[in-house]
Design an enzyme around this catalytic site. Structure first.
Site, mmCIF file in Angstrom:
data_model
loop_
_atom_site.group_PDB
_atom_site.id
_atom_site.type_symbol
_atom_site.label_atom_id
_atom_site.label_comp_id
_atom_site.label_asym_id
_atom_site.label_seq_id
_atom_site.Cartn_x
_atom_site.Cartn_y
_atom_site.Cartn_z
ATOM 1 N N ASP A 287 -2.181 9.531 10.823
ATOM 2 C CA ASP A 287 -2.173 8.341 9.983
ATOM 3 C C ASP A 287 -3.331 7.441 10.442
ATOM 4 O OD1 ASP A 287 -1.603 6.483 8.077
ATOM 5 O OD2 ASP A 287 0.506 6.279 8.570
HETATM 6 C C1 BGC Z 1 -0.377 4.563 5.765
HETATM 7 C C2 BGC Z 1 -0.398 5.920 5.130
HETATM 8 C C3 BGC Z 1 -1.597 6.081 4.252
HETATM 9 C C4 BGC Z 1 -2.840 5.797 5.055
HETATM 10 C C5 BGC Z 1 -4.125 5.973 4.286
HETATM 11 C C6 BGC Z 1 -1.701 4.185 6.383
HETATM 12 O O1 BGC Z 1 -1.724 2.857 6.756
HETATM 13 O O2 BGC Z 1 0.640 4.525 6.737
HETATM 14 O O3 BGC Z 1 0.790 6.147 4.419
HETATM 15 O O4 BGC Z 1 -1.624 7.361 3.687
HETATM 16 O O5 BGC Z 1 -2.779 4.463 5.527
HETATM 17 O O6 BGC Z 1 -4.327 4.975 3.373
#
Ligand code: BGC
Length: 759
Positions: A287
């Site tokens: 993530d």
């Molecule tokens: C979130 C994810 C997301 C990623 C990319 C993160 O802050 O937890 O769910 O896919 O950002 O945008």
């Protein structure tokens, strides 16, 4: 007859072996291609493939990746995400293909969470439909639109089981149940990836957030998670495993710790469970900045945590620059191995190969498709229909709904005339200017048959700072008029009208990432407005917008009619009118247990018994509260319709079975009202005695049926050993002989029981 069956069988076997030969040939071609390519790659280029910086307009964390173009030229970028539009994506793909040494194409990802420009209801809402065909179709349409606009990889489905409505990201998942969550995960992956990932309308799915992200302590985002392995395997892991079984191409790590080790650096999780036990063969992306966040978790400096992540089995670094900046050094110091770097690089190249990017890096960059395949009438109709299926009618005590298209309707509340809040949180590609407000849709729906008068009535809440933080990303809606001026205007029009429709609840960014709440009641200013409206004596329909379970004990006592509408996507406003005016009867059923107050949380239907159970309110030395009953305001699976359904007596085909046999549970459901409606018939099972304590009930089947007035349907559920299995204390997946209680009903509370014995 037998002969023809035999020849069909022979043909099927021949086809199967032919297709496995084709697969084997495909596989060896892919391996050969990647062997050749990796043979030419330098160490830096291999590490470059593991790097996923962000660019474009959407930044979801606190850091932004710098100088992306020069990194692409240097072969230091594997992919990019959250850029919108064929032109800008093509420009960067050209840099990769034409200006980097080996011309390896980039993979372009995006948070296509619940649609693209055609936005479907937030995933939490979609789960309330219990309609797997519609959810699969929503994912397919999302994929058609996103791939038409240059995206070939989505960071979805989000399948984190959540019993914690304080956590804002409940809105992005499928509620509290692992059986339903697994079915939805499968449907979404089938929709995104299609029959063939190489099809130009298919995109790669990414199951997230692995793992247990939906169980943060106190519901605070990114907070500590701690749970037993038995609970993980039985209650939280099933949807992730369903993602592996459905062939998801990628997984995303979660931010939280598991057994005190952050998921991103947790080898047990990423390798022993995900790959060795479940057989996952795609790639794992972190993530957003999850590698560098391990520094804050106290796991060491950037070099140490980057090595930890790679050694755990994490392949791609989202935004942290940890792999890019430190792996070469770690290799020199013997902290990581070349085999592990190669393995990660190969997995990412394989994904690109499977998507066809090596055949044609521009295959998703067809401007003609972008013009004709996005936000089409057909897609919008599907979104509108699915939205109508997600609304949950919580009460309709006086039969106020559906409303007649006559007289004067007062539409009031902070959610009544907002466009940007309609699609709901995490709608990155939304084109909100094209969507309707509820006010516009309602005026359209009644035409000249009725008059819709509007007043906002109040802001989201009195605290301007709280409102600001809950209405980000262009979704601001604060009105600077004094409280009493706004309220008086609403009361004045309410008095003139026959009925009040109150569009209230949370703005869309009050749920979603980094939007935890400690108080889940209707917000203060809105509650006061409701009180003032109630004092007019006019009937009130409360439309509750929210991305989580809310606390509505006061509203349930005081407002006769409540329809939970969550966030219904780009077509939400029209869909709400379809249900409010009775063109469609509501059929949504809760996939979350609705608490009476925050103190009951976590409250969920499939809990264990205690040694001192007490279903009623207070008796000394039993498991209960002094100040609130144990039961929820509304149980899991609950939801009303404009018609009523009668359940006949349940029968079981036998009162015993062996592990290789099965039993049919059967019930006849009749539409006893005078209009068409859809019911979700639910099957629950309880394992009465086990080697570990077992939940008081678990969802094991459901069927959505539509019935005309007076029509009956027999619903059959086949119970086999698979439905009875669970992970025991040694994490073996077993079913144990003994008695089972079978329950069927319209929700988890109002069920009939029958028992059988597994021999
Ligand atoms: C979130 C994810 C997301 C990623 C990319 C993160 O802050 O937890 O769910 O896919 O950002 O945008």
């Amino acid at each position: 007859m037998i002969k023809s069956r035999l020849s069909t069988l022979v043909l099927a076997i021949a086809l199967l072996s032919w297709s496995s030969q084709v697969l084997a040939a495909d596989l060896s071609r892919m391996n050969q291609f990647i062997d050749d390519l990796m043979g030419k790659m330098t160490l830096q280029e291999k590490i470059g493939q593991l790097n996923l910086p962000v660019t474009g307009d959407i930044i979801t964390g606190s850091s932004v990746s710098g100088d992306v173009v020069s990194k692409i030229k240097a072969g230091q970028v594997g992919g990019l995400f959250n850029m919108k539009g064929v032109q800008s994506i093509r420009a960067l793909q050209e840099v990769a293909v034409k200006q980097s040494r080996l011309g390896i194409p980039l993979i372009f990802g995006m948070d296509v969470i619940h649609g693209y420009e055609t936005v479907f209801p937030i995933p939490f809402a979609m789960s309330m439909s219990w309609d797997m065909d519609a959810i699969r179709n929503a994912a397919r349409i999302s994929s058609v639109e996103a791939t038409a606009d240059g995206i070939c990889w989505t960071f979805s489905p989000m399948v984190d089981i959540c019993r914690e409505p304080r956590w804002g990201r409940m809105s992005e998942g499928n509620g509290e149940d692992p059986f339903l969550g697994s079915a939805i995960c499968r449907a979404m992956i089938e929709g995104y990836q299609g029959a063939d990932l190489a099809d130009k309308t298919s995109m790669m799915a990414c199951v997230k957030h692995f793992a247990l992200y939906g169980a943060p302590e106190a519901g605070r985002d990114y907070n500590t998670v701690d749970m037993s392995h038995v609970r993980m395997f039985n209650e939280y892991f099933p949807p992730y495993k369903a993602g592996v079984d459905a062939g998801a191409g990628s997984f995303m790590t979660s931010f939280n710790v598991i057994d005190y080790i952050p998921a991103t650096g947790n080898r047990w999780l990423m390798t022993e469970v995900l790959r060795d036990r479940w057989g996952f063969d795609g790639f794992v992306v972190t993530d957003y900045t999850a590698i560098s966040e391990m520094i804050n978790h106290g796991m060491g400096d950037l070099q140490t945590v980057s090595a930890l992540a790679l050694n755990a089995g994490t392949d791609m670094d989202m935004v942290a620059d940890g792999f890019l900046g430190t792996l070469e050094k770690s290799l020199g110091e013997g902290k990581v191995t070349m085999q592990d770097i190669d393995k990660a690089c190969r997995r990412i190249l394989e994904a690109k190969y499977k998507l066809g990017l090596f055949d044609d890096p521009y295959r998703y960059l067809d401007a003609k498709r972008a013009k004709k395949d996005i936000y089409t009438d057909e897609h919008r109709a599907a979104a509108r229909k699915l939205a109508t299926e997600t609304f949950v009618l919580l009460q309709n005590k006086e039969g106020l709904l559906p409303l007649q298209r006559t007289g004067k309707i007062a539409l009031v509340g902070p959610l009544a005339n907002t466009r940007a809040n309609m699609p709901g949180t995490w709608s990155v590609a939304a084109a909100s200017e094209r969507y309707s407000t509820l006010l516009e849709a309602m005026r359209r729906a009644v035409g000249d048959k009725a008059q819709v008068m509007y007043a906002k009535g109040c802001n989201v809440c009195y605290d301007a700072e709280l409102e600001k933080n809950s209405t980000m990303f262009g979704r601001e809606m604060r009105d600077e008029r004094p409280v009493d001026v706004m309220r008086d205007e609403a009361v004045r029009i309410a008095k003139e009208c026959d009925v009040i429709v109150a569009a209230m609840g949370e703005p869309s960014e009050m749920s979603g990432e980094s939007s935890s709440r400690s108080d889940l009641s209707i917000l203060d200013a809105q509650k006061d407005l409701l009180l003032a409206l109630k004092a007019t004596g006019k009937p009130i329909v409360l439309l509750n917008f929210s991305g989580r379970a809310t606390v509505m004990d006061w509203e349930v006592e005081n407002i006769s009619t409540i329809l939970n509408v969550w966030f219904g996507g780009s077509e939400a406003a029209d869909a709400i009118c379809d249900v409010v005016f009775g063109d469609v009867s509501p059929s949504g059923k809760l996939t979350v247990t609705m608490p009476r107050n925050v103190g009951q949380i976590p409250i969920y239907y499939n809990h264990l018994n205690t040694g001192r159970p007490n279903p009623k309110w207070f008796s000394k030395y039993t498991s209960n509260y002094l100040d609130v009953p144990n039961d929820p305001l509304f149980p899991f699976g609950y939801g009303l319709s404009y018609t009523t359904f009668n359940y006949g007596p349940m029968t079981l085909s036998s009162n015993s079975m062996t592990p290789s046999g099965n039993i049919t549970a059967r019930v006849t459901v009749t539409n006893a009202g005078n209009r068409e409606g859809t019911e979700v018939v639910q099957l629950y099972i309880r394992d009465m005695v086990g080697s570990i304590a077992r939940p008081v009930q678990e969802l094991k089947g459901f069927e959505r049926i539509s019935l005309k007035p007076g029509e009956s349907r027999v619903v059959n559920f086949t119970i086999n050993a698979d439905l009875l299995k669970f992970y025991n204390k040694d994490l073996e997946y077993v079913c144990e002989p003994g008695e089972f209680d079978v329950m069927i009903g319209p929700n988890s509370r109002d069920v009939q029981h029958k028992t059988f014995t597994l021999r």
